[in-house]
Design a protein around this motif. Structure first.
Motif, short mmCIF file in Angstrom:
data_model
loop_
_atom_site.label_atom_id
_atom_site.label_comp_id
_atom_site.label_asym_id
_atom_site.label_seq_id
_atom_site.Cartn_x
_atom_site.Cartn_y
_atom_site.Cartn_z
N MET A 1 0.69 -1.24 0.09
CA MET A 1 0.11 0.01 0.07
C MET A 1 0.79 1.26 -0.17
SD MET A 1 -2.56 1.14 2.85
CE MET A 1 -3.61 -0.29 2.75
N PRO A 2 0.53 2.16 -0.92
CA PRO A 2 1.32 3.44 -0.71
C PRO A 2 1.31 4.13 0.52
CG PRO A 2 -0.07 3.14 -3.11
CD PRO A 2 -0.39 2.18 -2.05
N CYS A 3 2.40 4.69 1.02
CA CYS A 3 2.46 5.53 1.96
C CYS A 3 1.34 6.57 2.12
CB CYS A 3 3.53 6.05 2.67
SG CYS A 3 5.03 4.55 2.77
N GLU A 4 1.35 7.29 1.30
CA GLU A 4 0.26 8.28 1.01
C GLU A 4 -1.26 7.92 1.02
OE1 GLU A 4 1.59 7.59 -3.40
OE2 GLU A 4 2.45 7.88 -1.35
N GLN A 5 -1.75 6.38 1.07
CA GLN A 5 -2.86 6.11 1.26
C GLN A 5 -2.79 5.28 2.51
OE1 GLN A 5 -3.83 3.54 -2.30
NE2 GLN A 5 -2.98 5.31 -3.73
N CYS A 6 -2.07 5.36 3.20
CA CYS A 6 -1.82 4.59 4.57
C CYS A 6 -3.24 5.03 5.58
CB CYS A 6 -0.83 4.86 5.29
SG CYS A 6 -0.59 4.23 6.83
N PRO A 7 -4.00 4.26 5.89
CA PRO A 7 -5.22 4.35 6.60
C PRO A 7 -4.72 5.08 7.96
CG PRO A 7 -4.68 1.92 6.62
CD PRO A 7 -3.70 2.60 5.61
N LEU A 8 -3.63 4.79 8.51
CA LEU A 8 -3.03 5.50 9.79
C LEU A 8 -3.23 6.88 9.63
CD1 LEU A 8 -0.25 2.95 10.73
CD2 LEU A 8 -2.61 2.70 11.60
N ARG A 9 -2.93 7.40 8.49
CA ARG A 9 -2.61 8.94 8.22
C ARG A 9 -3.96 9.69 8.44
NH1 ARG A 9 -0.80 10.74 3.61
NH2 ARG A 9 0.25 12.52 4.55
N ARG A 10 -5.02 8.85 8.16
CA ARG A 10 -6.45 9.37 8.37
C ARG A 10 -6.89 9.63 9.90
NH1 ARG A 10 -7.22 6.08 3.82
NH2 ARG A 10 -8.51 4.61 5.40
N MET A 11 -6.09 9.06 10.79
CA MET A 11 -6.35 9.20 12.21
C MET A 11 -6.25 10.42 12.79
SD MET A 11 -5.54 5.30 13.11
CE MET A 11 -6.30 3.89 12.41
N ASP A 12 -7.30 10.99 13.60
CA ASP A 12 -6.97 12.09 13.96
C ASP A 12 -5.79 12.51 14.95
OD1 ASP A 12 -8.84 13.58 12.61
OD2 ASP A 12 -10.49 12.98 13.95
N VAL A 13 -5.56 11.09 15.66
CA VAL A 13 -4.65 11.25 16.76
C VAL A 13 -3.27 11.40 16.63
CG1 VAL A 13 -4.33 8.72 17.34
CG2 VAL A 13 -4.32 10.07 19.07
N LEU A 14 -3.09 10.92 15.09
CA LEU A 14 -1.77 10.86 14.51
C LEU A 14 -1.11 12.00 13.82
CD1 LEU A 14 -1.83 6.99 13.48
CD2 LEU A 14 -0.92 7.86 15.56
N ARG A 15 0.05 12.45 13.88
CA ARG A 15 0.45 13.58 13.34
C ARG A 15 0.68 13.44 11.92
NH1 ARG A 15 5.43 14.95 11.43
NH2 ARG A 15 7.50 13.87 12.15
N THR A 53 6.06 -1.28 11.76
CA THR A 53 4.92 -0.73 12.37
C THR A 53 3.60 -1.33 12.09
OG1 THR A 53 5.46 1.56 11.83
CG2 THR A 53 3.47 1.42 11.89
N VAL A 54 2.69 -1.54 13.34
CA VAL A 54 1.82 -2.28 13.01
C VAL A 54 0.46 -1.42 12.13
CG1 VAL A 54 -0.36 -3.55 14.33
CG2 VAL A 54 2.06 -3.28 15.29
N LEU A 55 0.16 -2.04 10.93
CA LEU A 55 -0.72 -1.34 10.10
C LEU A 55 -2.27 -2.18 10.33
CD1 LEU A 55 -1.05 0.52 7.70
CD2 LEU A 55 -0.90 -1.51 6.29
N VAL A 56 -2.32 -3.32 10.68
CA VAL A 56 -3.48 -3.94 11.01
C VAL A 56 -3.27 -4.89 12.24
CG1 VAL A 56 -5.46 -5.39 10.41
CG2 VAL A 56 -4.60 -3.34 8.74
N GLY A 57 -4.34 -5.29 13.11
CA GLY A 57 -4.02 -6.20 13.98
C GLY A 57 -3.65 -6.17 15.23
N TRP A 58 -3.27 -6.91 16.36
CA TRP A 58 -2.91 -6.92 17.60
C TRP A 58 -1.78 -7.76 17.70
CZ3 TRP A 58 -5.53 -4.55 22.23
CH2 TRP A 58 -6.37 -3.80 21.90
N ALA A 59 -0.84 -7.38 18.60
CA ALA A 59 0.16 -8.39 19.09
C ALA A 59 0.51 -8.38 20.48
CB ALA A 59 1.35 -8.28 18.34
N PHE A 60 1.29 -8.98 21.35
CA PHE A 60 1.66 -8.72 22.59
C PHE A 60 3.06 -9.09 22.60
CE2 PHE A 60 0.51 -13.18 22.59
CZ PHE A 60 1.31 -14.02 23.41
N ARG A 61 3.75 -8.28 23.47
CA ARG A 61 5.16 -8.24 23.74
C ARG A 61 5.66 -8.93 25.19
NH1 ARG A 61 9.40 -4.76 25.54
NH2 ARG A 61 7.87 -3.18 26.26
#
Length: 240
Positions: A1-15, A53-61
Protein backbone atom coordinates in the motif's frame (compact mmCIF):
# COMPACT_ATOMS: atom_id res chain seq x y z
CA UNK A 1 0.00 0.00 0.00
CA UNK A 2 1.46 3.43 -0.92
CA UNK A 3 2.35 5.48 2.15
CA UNK A 4 0.18 8.39 1.03
CA UNK A 5 -2.83 6.03 1.13
CA UNK A 6 -1.99 4.58 4.55
CA UNK A 7 -5.17 4.37 6.67
CA UNK A 8 -3.19 5.43 9.75
CA UNK A 9 -2.68 8.85 8.20
CA UNK A 10 -6.43 9.50 8.38
CA UNK A 11 -6.52 9.11 12.17
CA UNK A 12 -6.94 12.36 14.07
CA UNK A 13 -4.66 11.25 16.91
CA UNK A 14 -1.62 10.75 14.64
CA UNK A 15 0.48 13.66 13.43
CA UNK A 16 0.86 14.57 9.77
CA UNK A 17 4.11 14.13 7.87
CA UNK A 18 5.63 16.93 5.84
CA UNK A 19 6.02 16.14 2.11
CA UNK A 20 9.77 15.52 2.59
CA UNK A 21 9.15 13.24 5.57
CA UNK A 22 6.55 11.28 3.64
CA UNK A 23 8.98 10.86 0.74
CA UNK A 24 11.61 9.54 3.14
CA UNK A 25 9.20 7.13 4.86
CA UNK A 26 8.20 5.87 1.42
CA UNK A 27 11.86 5.10 0.64
CA UNK A 28 12.50 3.75 4.17
CA UNK A 29 9.67 1.22 3.94
CA UNK A 30 10.66 -1.98 2.14
CA UNK A 31 7.25 -3.64 1.98
CA UNK A 32 4.46 -5.17 4.01
CA UNK A 33 4.23 -8.47 5.85
CA UNK A 34 1.08 -10.48 6.56
CA UNK A 35 1.26 -12.49 9.78
CA UNK A 36 -1.17 -15.16 11.00
CA UNK A 37 -2.49 -15.14 14.56
CA UNK A 38 -0.16 -17.08 16.86
CA UNK A 39 2.95 -16.43 14.78
CA UNK A 40 6.11 -14.99 16.29
CA UNK A 41 7.18 -11.63 14.92
CA UNK A 42 10.30 -11.20 17.07
CA UNK A 43 12.03 -13.76 19.31
CA UNK A 44 13.88 -13.16 22.56
CA UNK A 45 17.62 -13.76 22.15
CA UNK A 46 17.67 -13.43 18.35
CA UNK A 47 18.62 -10.69 15.93
CA UNK A 48 16.18 -9.04 13.55
CA UNK A 49 17.11 -7.06 10.47
CA UNK A 50 13.81 -5.23 10.48
CA UNK A 51 11.62 -2.82 12.40
CA UNK A 52 7.85 -2.88 12.04
CA UNK A 53 4.86 -0.58 12.32
CA UNK A 54 1.56 -2.32 13.01
CA UNK A 55 -0.83 -1.47 10.19
CA UNK A 56 -3.60 -3.95 11.06
CA UNK A 57 -4.11 -6.28 14.03
CA UNK A 58 -2.95 -6.89 17.59
CA UNK A 59 0.19 -8.43 19.10
CA UNK A 60 1.70 -8.79 22.56
CA UNK A 61 5.25 -8.32 23.78
CA UNK A 62 6.57 -10.69 26.44
CA UNK A 63 9.56 -12.20 28.21
CA UNK A 64 9.88 -15.89 29.11
CA UNK A 65 11.68 -17.83 31.81
CA UNK A 66 13.46 -21.12 30.97
CA UNK A 67 10.57 -23.16 32.42
CA UNK A 68 8.07 -21.50 30.06
CA UNK A 69 6.51 -18.98 32.43
CA UNK A 70 5.94 -15.67 30.70
CA UNK A 71 5.31 -12.05 31.61
CA UNK A 72 3.36 -10.04 29.06
CA UNK A 73 4.92 -6.57 28.97
CA UNK A 74 2.59 -4.73 26.64
CA UNK A 75 0.13 -5.05 23.79
CA UNK A 76 0.62 -3.61 20.31
CA UNK A 77 -2.09 -2.32 18.00
CA UNK A 78 -2.21 -0.19 14.83
CA UNK A 79 0.41 2.60 14.69
CA UNK A 80 2.68 0.94 17.29
CA UNK A 81 6.38 0.46 16.48
CA UNK A 82 8.07 -2.91 17.08
CA UNK A 83 11.71 -3.96 17.28
CA UNK A 84 13.46 -0.75 18.28
CA UNK A 85 15.12 -2.40 21.29
CA UNK A 86 17.16 -4.66 19.00
CA UNK A 87 18.82 -1.58 17.50
CA UNK A 88 20.43 -0.74 20.86
CA UNK A 89 20.95 -4.20 22.38
CA UNK A 90 21.95 -6.03 19.13
CA UNK A 91 19.48 -8.77 19.96
CA UNK A 92 15.91 -8.81 21.17
CA UNK A 93 15.43 -9.04 24.92
CA UNK A 94 11.77 -9.92 24.48
CA UNK A 95 9.46 -11.71 22.04
CA UNK A 96 6.44 -10.44 20.11
CA UNK A 97 3.57 -12.72 19.08
CA UNK A 98 0.57 -11.92 16.90
CA UNK A 99 -2.75 -12.08 18.72
CA UNK A 100 -4.72 -11.70 15.49
CA UNK A 101 -3.94 -11.84 11.81
CA UNK A 102 -1.77 -8.79 11.18
CA UNK A 103 -0.32 -6.58 8.49
CA UNK A 104 3.02 -4.95 9.29
CA UNK A 105 4.97 -2.24 7.49
CA UNK A 106 8.61 -3.36 7.19
CA UNK A 107 11.60 -1.04 7.69
CA UNK A 108 15.22 -2.26 7.31
CA UNK A 109 17.08 -1.59 10.54
CA UNK A 110 20.21 -0.62 8.58
CA UNK A 111 18.41 2.46 7.23
CA UNK A 112 17.51 3.83 10.66
CA UNK A 113 20.67 5.97 10.79
CA UNK A 114 19.50 7.84 7.68
CA UNK A 115 16.36 8.79 9.57
CA UNK A 116 18.39 10.12 12.52
CA UNK A 117 20.90 11.99 10.37
CA UNK A 118 18.53 13.54 7.84
CA UNK A 119 15.25 14.13 9.66
CA UNK A 120 15.58 15.41 13.25
CA UNK A 121 11.79 15.61 13.64
CA UNK A 122 11.42 11.91 12.77
CA UNK A 123 14.33 11.10 15.09
CA UNK A 124 12.45 12.88 17.85
CA UNK A 125 9.39 10.81 16.96
CA UNK A 126 11.34 7.57 17.44
CA UNK A 127 12.59 8.87 20.79
CA UNK A 128 9.01 9.78 21.74
CA UNK A 129 7.83 6.28 20.88
CA UNK A 130 10.57 4.78 23.06
CA UNK A 131 9.68 7.13 25.94
CA UNK A 132 6.00 6.22 25.62
CA UNK A 133 6.88 2.55 25.88
CA UNK A 134 8.87 3.33 29.03
CA UNK A 135 5.88 5.18 30.47
CA UNK A 136 3.61 2.19 29.82
CA UNK A 137 6.12 -0.11 31.52
CA UNK A 138 6.26 2.26 34.50
CA UNK A 139 2.50 1.94 34.93
CA UNK A 140 2.68 -1.84 34.57
CA UNK A 141 5.34 -2.05 37.29
CA UNK A 142 3.24 0.21 39.52
CA UNK A 143 0.24 -2.05 38.96
CA UNK A 144 2.06 -5.26 39.79
CA UNK A 145 3.90 -3.73 42.75
CA UNK A 146 1.32 -1.50 44.41
CA UNK A 147 -2.18 -1.65 42.90
CA UNK A 148 -4.60 -4.17 44.31
CA UNK A 149 -5.77 -6.97 42.03
CA UNK A 150 -9.03 -5.24 41.14
CA UNK A 151 -7.27 -1.90 40.62
CA UNK A 152 -4.66 -3.35 38.28
CA UNK A 153 -7.28 -5.19 36.20
CA UNK A 154 -9.45 -2.08 35.94
CA UNK A 155 -6.39 -0.05 34.93
CA UNK A 156 -5.37 -2.54 32.24
CA UNK A 157 -8.83 -2.66 30.69
CA UNK A 158 -9.13 1.12 30.61
CA UNK A 159 -5.60 1.62 29.33
CA UNK A 160 -6.14 -0.78 26.43
CA UNK A 161 -9.62 0.56 25.69
CA UNK A 162 -8.39 4.17 25.47
CA UNK A 163 -5.49 3.20 23.21
CA UNK A 164 -7.84 1.23 20.98
CA UNK A 165 -10.34 4.10 20.97
CA UNK A 166 -7.65 6.48 19.72
CA UNK A 167 -7.06 4.33 16.62
CA UNK A 168 -10.75 3.72 15.90
CA UNK A 169 -10.97 0.11 17.08
CA UNK A 170 -13.89 0.71 19.44
CA UNK A 171 -17.58 1.14 18.78
CA UNK A 172 -19.09 3.47 21.33
CA UNK A 173 -18.24 1.96 24.71
CA UNK A 174 -17.54 -1.53 23.36
CA UNK A 175 -14.68 -3.42 21.75
CA UNK A 176 -13.93 -7.03 20.97
CA UNK A 177 -10.63 -7.65 22.70
CA UNK A 178 -8.57 -10.40 21.03
CA UNK A 179 -6.99 -11.76 24.20
CA UNK A 180 -8.08 -14.32 26.80
CA UNK A 181 -8.11 -14.40 30.59
CA UNK A 182 -4.77 -16.20 30.42
CA UNK A 183 -3.25 -13.21 28.63
CA UNK A 184 -4.69 -10.94 31.32
CA UNK A 185 -3.24 -13.17 34.05
CA UNK A 186 0.18 -13.18 32.38
CA UNK A 187 0.08 -9.38 32.11
CA UNK A 188 -0.95 -8.74 35.69
CA UNK A 189 1.27 -11.35 37.37
CA UNK A 190 -1.68 -13.46 38.53
CA UNK A 191 -2.65 -17.09 38.30
CA UNK A 192 -5.54 -17.84 35.97
CA UNK A 193 -7.75 -18.66 38.98
CA UNK A 194 -6.90 -15.35 40.65
CA UNK A 195 -7.55 -13.45 37.43
CA UNK A 196 -10.94 -15.14 37.04
CA UNK A 197 -11.96 -14.28 40.62
CA UNK A 198 -10.78 -10.69 40.19
CA UNK A 199 -12.72 -10.35 36.94
CA UNK A 200 -15.89 -11.48 38.72
CA UNK A 201 -15.32 -8.90 41.47
CA UNK A 202 -14.71 -6.15 38.90
CA UNK A 203 -17.82 -7.16 36.94
CA UNK A 204 -19.83 -6.99 40.18
CA UNK A 205 -19.04 -3.26 40.43
CA UNK A 206 -21.22 -2.79 37.33
CA UNK A 207 -18.67 -0.48 35.76
CA UNK A 208 -17.82 -2.93 32.94
CA UNK A 209 -18.52 -6.35 31.53
CA UNK A 210 -16.48 -8.73 29.41
CA UNK A 211 -18.30 -11.64 27.81
CA UNK A 212 -17.36 -13.64 24.74
CA UNK A 213 -14.32 -11.32 24.47
CA UNK A 214 -16.65 -8.35 23.96
CA UNK A 215 -15.71 -5.70 26.50
CA UNK A 216 -18.15 -2.91 27.39
CA UNK A 217 -17.67 0.06 29.68
CA UNK A 218 -20.86 0.68 31.66
CA UNK A 219 -19.57 3.47 33.91
CA UNK A 220 -16.42 5.13 32.59
CA UNK A 221 -15.89 7.43 35.55
CA UNK A 222 -16.60 4.63 38.03
CA UNK A 223 -14.12 2.31 36.35
CA UNK A 224 -11.53 5.10 36.26
CA UNK A 225 -12.03 5.72 39.97
CA UNK A 226 -11.37 2.05 40.77
CA UNK A 227 -8.24 2.10 38.58
CA UNK A 228 -6.96 5.54 39.65
CA UNK A 229 -6.84 6.22 35.92
CA UNK A 230 -6.42 9.67 34.39
CA UNK A 231 -7.80 10.04 30.87
CA UNK A 232 -5.35 11.64 28.44
CA UNK A 233 -6.29 14.97 26.90
CA UNK A 234 -6.56 15.51 23.15
CA UNK A 235 -3.16 15.31 21.51
CA UNK A 236 -1.35 14.44 18.31
CA UNK A 237 1.26 11.70 18.60
CA UNK A 238 3.87 10.42 16.18
CA UNK A 239 4.14 7.16 14.28
CA UNK A 240 6.58 5.85 11.72
Amino acid sequence: MPCEQCPLRRMDVLRDFSPDELDFIRSFKSGELNIEAGSSILLQGTNSAYLYTVLVGWAFRYKSLPDGRRQILNFAMPSDFLGLQGTVADEMQHSVEALTDMTLCIFPREKLWSLYSRFPALAYDVTWLAAREEQILDESLLSIGRRTAIERMAYLFLHLFVRAEEVSLTRGNTIQFPFTQQHIADTLGMSLVHANKTLKKLTATRTMRWKGRVFEILDRDGLAKIANFEFPGPHKRPFI
